[in-house]
Design a protein around this motif. Sequence first.
Motif, PDB file in Angstrom:
ATOM      1  N   ILE A  88      43.032  52.328  61.248  1.00 22.76           N
ATOM      2  CA  ILE A  88      44.376  52.146  61.792  1.00 22.76           C
ATOM      3  C   ILE A  88      45.125  51.115  60.958  1.00 22.76           C
ATOM      4  N   ARG A 109      51.374  51.512  67.312  1.00 25.61           N
ATOM      5  CA  ARG A 109      50.744  52.660  67.964  1.00 25.61           C
ATOM      6  C   ARG A 109      51.166  53.956  67.266  1.00 25.61           C
ATOM      7  N   SER A 110      50.217  54.878  67.166  1.00 20.73           N
ATOM      8  CA  SER A 110      50.497  56.175  66.542  1.00 20.73           C
ATOM      9  C   SER A 110      49.729  57.265  67.272  1.00 20.73           C
ATOM     10  N   ASP A 111      50.399  58.397  67.471  1.00 21.44           N
ATOM     11  CA  ASP A 111      49.741  59.564  68.057  1.00 21.44           C
ATOM     12  C   ASP A 111      49.625  60.687  67.026  1.00 21.44           C
ATOM     13  N   SER A 115      46.116  58.576  62.554  1.00 19.39           N
ATOM     14  CA  SER A 115      46.809  57.354  63.010  1.00 19.39           C
ATOM     15  C   SER A 115      47.889  56.906  62.029  1.00 19.39           C
TER      16      SER A 115
END
Length: 225
Positions: A88, A109-111, A115
Amino acid sequence: MAEDKYLTKLFCQGLSVPVPLGRVYRPADALSAPLFAGPYFVKDRSGAGSEGIFVDNLQSDWAGARRIVERFTNAGKDALVEAYCPGIDVTVPVIGHAPYSVLGYVTPRSDKLGSIVTEDLKLTDHLGYEMVDVDGMTEAIREDIDKIWTTAGPMDYFRVDYRIDFVTGQRRLLELNLCCYIGESGAITLAGEQHGFSKNDILAHVVEYSLKRQVGSRKHCQWVL
């Protein structure tokens, strides 16, 4: 180094700070495969704010990566191809202060696949940031920052962006951001809040530190300060 990711890579390599393997492709270059294996991550050599970063910038082989390189070079931009680093993104905000202070460790944050922090995530910032525990890597990261500061400092404030794989314990420095965003929802403000600092506190400190730092640098312009 504020904008040139490849220059940052060379600078950090010279300091023995770990970085991903990488190669630059200019618009006039032949697009031969790099000397390192995939998967590959392709980005603008001089981009900021994740501009031009989409999910397909991550490619498993050179055939796919070459198409993304051409997306940049056909637009007249240098492309930077790096060996993809699992894990990440972790950003480390630093402010100048006797000599400097590390505010903390923040992850966007990543979806997305891998990532990745894509352009749309940076633009809307709808997932936000969170503090992250870097486990046993704190000392190594602080050693990296000390090398950078000793060589390139003093700096009013900056951010060191890493890719960290918490499974293997590997860290790779991706870029240095010397003029990064200070806003209500940004990483610097979130990290500062952990110490009781507001956004305005951080801005005031950066300005005051900068003015004091520059007082003796141009004696004929002291009246400006």
